[in-house]
Design a protein around this motif. Structure first.
Motif, PDB file in Angstrom:
ATOM      1  N   ASP A 228       0.805  -1.212   0.000  1.00 22.09           N
ATOM      2  CA  ASP A 228       0.000   0.000   0.000  1.00 22.09           C
ATOM      3  C   ASP A 228       0.839   1.264   0.000  1.00 22.09           C
ATOM      4  N   ASN A 229       2.081   1.163   0.420  1.00 30.17           N
ATOM      5  CA  ASN A 229       3.001   2.298   0.373  1.00 30.17           C
ATOM      6  C   ASN A 229       4.357   1.781  -0.101  1.00 30.17           C
ATOM      7  N   PRO A 230       4.600   1.802  -1.414  1.00 29.12           N
ATOM      8  CA  PRO A 230       5.856   1.247  -1.951  1.00 29.12           C
ATOM      9  C   PRO A 230       7.103   1.916  -1.397  1.00 29.12           C
ATOM     10  N   ASN A 231       6.952   3.111  -0.845  1.00 28.81           N
ATOM     11  CA  ASN A 231       8.110   3.819  -0.303  1.00 28.81           C
ATOM     12  C   ASN A 231       8.410   3.455   1.151  1.00 28.81           C
ATOM     13  N   ALA A 232       7.592   2.625   1.745  1.00 28.13           N
ATOM     14  CA  ALA A 232       7.834   2.222   3.128  1.00 28.13           C
ATOM     15  C   ALA A 232       9.166   1.490   3.233  1.00 28.13           C
ATOM     16  N   VAL A 233       9.952   1.837   4.238  1.00 29.76           N
ATOM     17  CA  VAL A 233      11.222   1.168   4.500  1.00 29.76           C
ATOM     18  C   VAL A 233      10.940   0.004   5.438  1.00 29.76           C
ATOM     19  N   VAL A 234      11.228  -1.214   4.980  1.00 34.80           N
ATOM     20  CA  VAL A 234      10.970  -2.420   5.767  1.00 34.80           C
ATOM     21  C   VAL A 234      12.297  -3.049   6.160  1.00 34.80           C
ATOM     22  N   GLU A 235      12.444  -3.331   7.441  1.00 36.28           N
ATOM     23  CA  GLU A 235      13.683  -3.920   7.936  1.00 36.28           C
ATOM     24  C   GLU A 235      13.352  -4.979   8.983  1.00 36.28           C
ATOM     25  N   LEU A 236      13.897  -6.168   8.816  1.00 37.87           N
ATOM     26  CA  LEU A 236      13.718  -7.257   9.772  1.00 37.87           C
ATOM     27  C   LEU A 236      14.950  -7.363  10.661  1.00 37.87           C
ATOM     28  N   LEU A 237      14.693  -7.547  11.952  1.00 37.99           N
ATOM     29  CA  LEU A 237      15.770  -7.641  12.929  1.00 37.99           C
ATOM     30  C   LEU A 237      15.839  -9.057  13.487  1.00 37.99           C
ATOM     31  N   ASP A 238      17.034  -9.484  13.818  1.00 38.11           N
ATOM     32  CA  ASP A 238      17.259 -10.833  14.358  1.00 38.11           C
ATOM     33  C   ASP A 238      16.916 -10.843  15.852  1.00 38.11           C
ATOM     34  N   THR A 239      15.616 -10.745  16.129  1.00 39.03           N
ATOM     35  CA  THR A 239      15.149 -10.740  17.511  1.00 39.03           C
ATOM     36  C   THR A 239      13.673 -11.113  17.530  1.00 39.03           C
ATOM     37  N   GLY A 240      13.058 -11.001  18.713  1.00 33.26           N
ATOM     38  CA  GLY A 240      11.676 -11.417  18.873  1.00 33.26           C
ATOM     39  C   GLY A 240      10.698 -10.257  18.930  1.00 33.26           C
ATOM     40  N   HIS A 241       9.616 -10.476  19.687  1.00 29.70           N
ATOM     41  CA  HIS A 241       8.486  -9.557  19.756  1.00 29.70           C
ATOM     42  C   HIS A 241       8.895  -8.188  20.309  1.00 29.70           C
ATOM     43  N   PHE A 242       9.597  -8.177  21.441  1.00 22.67           N
ATOM     44  CA  PHE A 242       9.999  -6.934  22.095  1.00 22.67           C
ATOM     45  C   PHE A 242      11.371  -6.502  21.587  1.00 22.67           C
ATOM     46  N   ALA A 243      11.404  -6.022  20.354  1.00 24.23           N
ATOM     47  CA  ALA A 243      12.677  -5.707  19.702  1.00 24.23           C
ATOM     48  C   ALA A 243      13.448  -4.600  20.407  1.00 24.23           C
ATOM     49  N   LEU A 244      12.761  -3.709  21.102  1.00 27.98           N
ATOM     50  CA  LEU A 244      13.469  -2.639  21.800  1.00 27.98           C
ATOM     51  C   LEU A 244      14.358  -3.157  22.917  1.00 27.98           C
ATOM     52  N   GLU A 245      14.057  -4.344  23.434  1.00 31.36           N
ATOM     53  CA  GLU A 245      14.868  -4.893  24.516  1.00 31.36           C
ATOM     54  C   GLU A 245      16.279  -5.250  24.050  1.00 31.36           C
ATOM     55  N   THR A 246      16.433  -5.531  22.775  1.00 33.84           N
ATOM     56  CA  THR A 246      17.738  -5.966  22.264  1.00 33.84           C
ATOM     57  C   THR A 246      18.325  -5.034  21.207  1.00 33.84           C
ATOM     58  N   HIS A 247      17.478  -4.222  20.555  1.00 35.36           N
ATOM     59  CA  HIS A 247      17.945  -3.433  19.418  1.00 35.36           C
ATOM     60  C   HIS A 247      17.580  -1.954  19.544  1.00 35.36           C
ATOM     61  N   VAL A 248      17.531  -1.441  20.756  1.00 30.53           N
ATOM     62  CA  VAL A 248      17.046  -0.076  20.936  1.00 30.53           C
ATOM     63  C   VAL A 248      17.946   0.952  20.252  1.00 30.53           C
ATOM     64  N   HIS A 249      19.253   0.780  20.297  1.00 31.44           N
ATOM     65  CA  HIS A 249      20.145   1.758  19.673  1.00 31.44           C
ATOM     66  C   HIS A 249      19.996   1.730  18.151  1.00 31.44           C
ATOM     67  N   HIS A 250      19.856   0.551  17.597  1.00 29.30           N
ATOM     68  CA  HIS A 250      19.668   0.445  16.151  1.00 29.30           C
ATOM     69  C   HIS A 250      18.338   1.064  15.730  1.00 29.30           C
ATOM     70  N   ILE A 251      17.283   0.778  16.468  1.00 29.57           N
ATOM     71  CA  ILE A 251      15.968   1.322  16.122  1.00 29.57           C
ATOM     72  C   ILE A 251      15.984   2.842  16.223  1.00 29.57           C
ATOM     73  N   ALA A 252      16.617   3.377  17.255  1.00 32.18           N
ATOM     74  CA  ALA A 252      16.717   4.831  17.385  1.00 32.18           C
ATOM     75  C   ALA A 252      17.449   5.440  16.189  1.00 32.18           C
ATOM     76  N   ALA A 253      18.524   4.799  15.775  1.00 38.57           N
ATOM     77  CA  ALA A 253      19.280   5.310  14.630  1.00 38.57           C
ATOM     78  C   ALA A 253      18.450   5.280  13.362  1.00 38.57           C
TER      79      ALA A 253
END
Length: 303
Positions: free
Chosen positions: A257-282
């Motif tokens: 529905d939005n071809p310009n959406a940036v999609v990124e999968l992370l090597d983690t589970g449901h609560f991604a902020l618990e392990t990837h907070v610095h990456h998500i912030a960046a």
């Protein structure tokens, strides 16, 4: 160099919709606002590490939805715990705070609540970050099987099964740790706090009512998807790929529905902020921070 002390987090309450809404706030209100919406079974506590990482560039507001965290719902309010009700309270909350423009960060339950808000006030939404925040049927994983059984037959037996299967410390710990490569990176206070708050009198009944009502979110998916198509907002779809509830096809579907959406999968589970907070912030800085403008001056925000 900035430090967390330069942009302290404030812990506040606002009276909205007959509810005393607890929220965390940080950053300069003159900067672009991010409205952070948590999921089950958590609260704004899940954003405790993200907020300080972004407070130099954004104005951040993270409320606890009714039934979660430290938000207080008076018994005399006779609150009906449905997703429509949560969205009505959220709309009253943003009005009380005078939030006229904001990007949404939605996770889990925060997605159907926040997207209802977006439909009510589409002109206010400047961007969308969906972190395991589903809006597509193909995004529902096999972990939904017990919930679907409850939807099909909301009997006392199935209600009890949901309570025993989803509303325990063991179940909450599993949600935090499943799919995480290094569980020692996940602080235990998150799942202990969630469990403690769910044990308050009456709260388990609230959660079971919301589980049942979640089926109504699926009927709203076409409206949410139409919103994505019509607005073509800046979007960051960032997903813990091992989430058993909201699976990767739900992330990729946003690009339909939005071809310009940036999609990124992370090597983690449901609560991604618990392990990837610095990456998500960046990634928020890179994708959303450079795309939205200051709500008062119209000046583009720096990454």
């Amino acid at each position: 160099m900035t430090t967390p002390d330069d942009f302290p987090v404030r812990y506040r309450f606002a009276d909205a919709d007959g509810v005393r809404v607890f929220y965390r706030e940080a950053g300069n209100p003159a900067n672009p606002t991010l409205l952070l919406l948590h999921g089950f079974p958590s609260s704004s506590h899940q954003f405790r590490d993200l907020i300080p990482l972004l407070a130099d560039r954004f104005h951040l507001v993270a409320p606890d939805l009714p039934g979660f965290g430290f938000t207080e719902v008076p018994e005399a309010r006779h609150y009906r715990y449905r997703f429509d009700s949560l969205a009505e309270t959220l709309a009253a909350f943003v009005d009380v705070l005078g939030l006229e423009r904001y990007a949404l960060y939605v996770f889990d339950y925060g997605a159907p609540v926040g997207l209802r808000l977006a439909l009510k006030y589409p002109e206010r939404v400047t961007g969308l970050i969906s972190q395991n925040g589903n809006a597509y049927l193909e995004g529902l994983g096999e972990a939904w099987a017990p919930v679907r059984a409850y939807w099909a037959e909301p009997s006392d037996e199935n209600r009890q099964a949901m309570s025993e299967g989803m509303l325990t410390l063991e179940a909450t710990r599993w949600q935090y740790l499943h799919g995480v490569k290094d569980p020692e990176r996940v602080a235990p206070e998150g799942y202990y706090l969630d469990t403690l708050l769910m044990e308050r009198p009456g709260n388990q009944a609230i959660q079971l009512d919301l589980f049942l009502d979640y089926a109504n979110n699926l009927t709203r998916y076409p409206e949410f998807q139409a919103f994505f198509r019509q607005t073509q907002l800046p979007m960051l779809i960032i997903w813990g790929e091992h989430d058993p509830f909201f699976i990767p096809p739900g992330a990729h579907a946003y690009q339909r529905d939005n071809p310009n959406a940036v999609v990124e999968l992370l090597d983690t589970g449901h609560f991604a902020l618990e392990t990837h907070v610095h990456h998500i912030a960046a990634r928020i800085r890179a994708v959303i921070g450079s795309a939205i403008t200051n709500p008062r001056t119209g000046i583009q925000n720096a990454p």
